[in-house]
Write a protein that holds these residues in place. Structure first.
Motif, PDB file in Angstrom:
ATOM      1  N   HIS A  92      -6.658  38.405  21.179  1.00 37.17           N
ATOM      2  CA  HIS A  92      -7.213  37.604  20.087  1.00 37.17           C
ATOM      3  C   HIS A  92      -6.329  36.376  19.854  1.00 37.17           C
ATOM      4  O   HIS A  92      -5.221  36.277  20.368  1.00 37.17           O
ATOM      5  N   GLU A  93      -6.815  35.474  19.042  1.00 36.78           N
ATOM      6  CA  GLU A  93      -6.027  34.349  18.546  1.00 36.78           C
ATOM      7  C   GLU A  93      -6.210  34.320  17.034  1.00 36.78           C
ATOM      8  O   GLU A  93      -7.337  34.341  16.541  1.00 36.78           O
ATOM      9  N   GLY A  94      -5.097  34.308  16.290  1.00 37.00           N
ATOM     10  CA  GLY A  94      -5.246  34.387  14.852  1.00 37.00           C
ATOM     11  C   GLY A  94      -4.011  33.990  14.077  1.00 37.00           C
ATOM     12  O   GLY A  94      -3.088  33.368  14.623  1.00 37.00           O
ATOM     13  N   VAL A  95      -3.994  34.365  12.805  1.00 38.21           N
ATOM     14  CA  VAL A  95      -2.967  33.940  11.854  1.00 38.21           C
ATOM     15  C   VAL A  95      -2.023  35.100  11.539  1.00 38.21           C
ATOM     16  O   VAL A  95      -2.467  36.194  11.183  1.00 38.21           O
ATOM     17  N   TYR A  96      -0.737  34.828  11.662  1.00 31.24           N
ATOM     18  CA  TYR A  96       0.315  35.802  11.335  1.00 31.24           C
ATOM     19  C   TYR A  96       0.834  35.510   9.931  1.00 31.24           C
ATOM     20  O   TYR A  96       1.120  34.350   9.591  1.00 31.24           O
ATOM     21  N   CYS A  97       0.961  36.549   9.118  1.00 25.40           N
ATOM     22  CA  CYS A  97       1.537  36.392   7.785  1.00 25.40           C
ATOM     23  C   CYS A  97       2.870  37.117   7.731  1.00 25.40           C
ATOM     24  O   CYS A  97       2.966  38.289   8.101  1.00 25.40           O
ATOM     25  N   MET A  98       3.900  36.409   7.278  1.00 26.79           N
ATOM     26  CA  MET A  98       5.205  37.034   7.109  1.00 26.79           C
ATOM     27  C   MET A  98       5.431  37.440   5.659  1.00 26.79           C
ATOM     28  O   MET A  98       5.243  36.645   4.743  1.00 26.79           O
ATOM     29  N   VAL A  99       5.822  38.707   5.474  1.00 30.47           N
ATOM     30  CA  VAL A  99       6.313  39.187   4.185  1.00 30.47           C
ATOM     31  C   VAL A  99       7.777  39.579   4.379  1.00 30.47           C
ATOM     32  O   VAL A  99       8.230  39.781   5.502  1.00 30.47           O
TER      33      VAL A  99
END
Length: 301
Positions: free
Chosen positions: A207-214
């Motif tokens: 896939h190609e997508g958005v990574y969110c860092m917490v």
């Protein structure tokens, strides 16, 4: 070969510097880079950062020189299981590379500048491209455990709260005061991943997508996962973004790959509990595929 241990240079542990914006000088980074250049003839132009359980990516390097983090001047130490704590120089498909077997996380020290320390060292070593890998939890309902996501963008949750490694006085020798992040993940490199994966037969589960860092270290609550999904995140993790920000500040090209090691819990009736052992088990299953993908990519960059 194994590098000689240095008893005169002991790096601090992550816990020894707890201030979130404790700064390093240009000379500090230069000292580390000079020590590495003095201890190996290899001159990498590609750096690979291995996420949780993905340190075996370094096994595909040939003609290796290995440095334990504890022996490198000023270098932080990894404290998380699945992170070996070694800097490996070698060749991958004939390309000079340096591989971090173990990265650093904000939750290990609360010092964001220590977390990103290697990026500026790599810049001084002459690295032009960084490949960042991580283990992440799947937020997107169309993803499955074991899928690989090409990172096209990120959401920096700690950054929203002012935790950013570019805070403080800017050093123009590394980069401009206000770097652009709309192109943080190189478009051409992302296209190259898709082409390479197709040739390797890895189309399924890519896939190609958005990574969110917490910030971590606890896994996300159900409400947090639902909120992150609404913000547009496809996966969530506790790393990567600080390194990417500093790499881009230095003008280094970035490719990011997330391995979906678990699906996050979004149902209050679910009995499933996310745990680190599950993350490591999944990485073991897909490590060889990632090795093939990164090896093929490196020769084409």
């Amino acid at each position: 070969m194994e590098a000689e241990s240095s008893s005169t240079h002991r790096s601090p542990s992550l816990s020894q510097t707890s201030l979130p914006f404790a700064r390093y000088s240009y000379e500090d980074y230069e000292e580390t880079a000079r020590w590495l250049l003095d201890h190996t003839d290899q001159r990498p132009d590609v750096a690979i950062i291995c996420g949780s359980g993905l340190g075996s990516l370094a096994d595909v390097l040939s003609n290796k020189t290995v440095f334990a983090y504890k022996d490198i001047p000023r270098f932080p130490l990894s404290t998380v299981p699945g992170h070996a704590g070694q800097l490996v120089f070698g060749k991958l498909q004939g390309r000079e590379c340096v591989c971090m077997q173990g990265r650093f996380h904000f939750y290990e020290s609360s010092n964001i500048n220590m977390v990103t320390y290697p990026m500026r060292v790599f810049f001084l070593l002459g690295v032009k491209t960084v490949i960042v890998t991580n283990a992440a939890g799947g937020l997107n309902d169309s993803y499955n455990t074991g899928d690989i996501m090409i990172i096209k963008d990120h959401i920096n949750m700690p950054g929203f709260a002012g935790v950013n490694s570019l805070c403080g006085q800017n050093d123009q020798r590394f980069g401009v005061r206000f770097p652009c992040m709309s192109d943080a993940y190189d478009k051409d490199l992302r296209a190259l991943v898709k082409q390479t994966a197709k040739e390797l037969g890895f189309n399924s589960g890519l896939h190609e997508g958005v990574y969110c860092m917490v910030a971590g270290p606890h896994y996300e609550t159900i409400a947090e996962c639902k909120a992150l999904q609404m913000l547009g995140a496809d996966v969530v993790g506790m790393s990567t973004v600080p390194e990417v920000v500093v790499a881009r500040h230095c003008g280094i090209r970035v490719l990011g790959l997330s391995l979906v090691t678990n699906m996050v819990v979004k149902d209050y009736d679910s009995e499933h509990k996310v745990n680190h052992e599950e993350v490591l088990r999944t990485t073991e299953l897909r490590t060889q595929d990632l090795q093939k993908l990164v090896s093929s990519l490196t020769s084409r960059i």
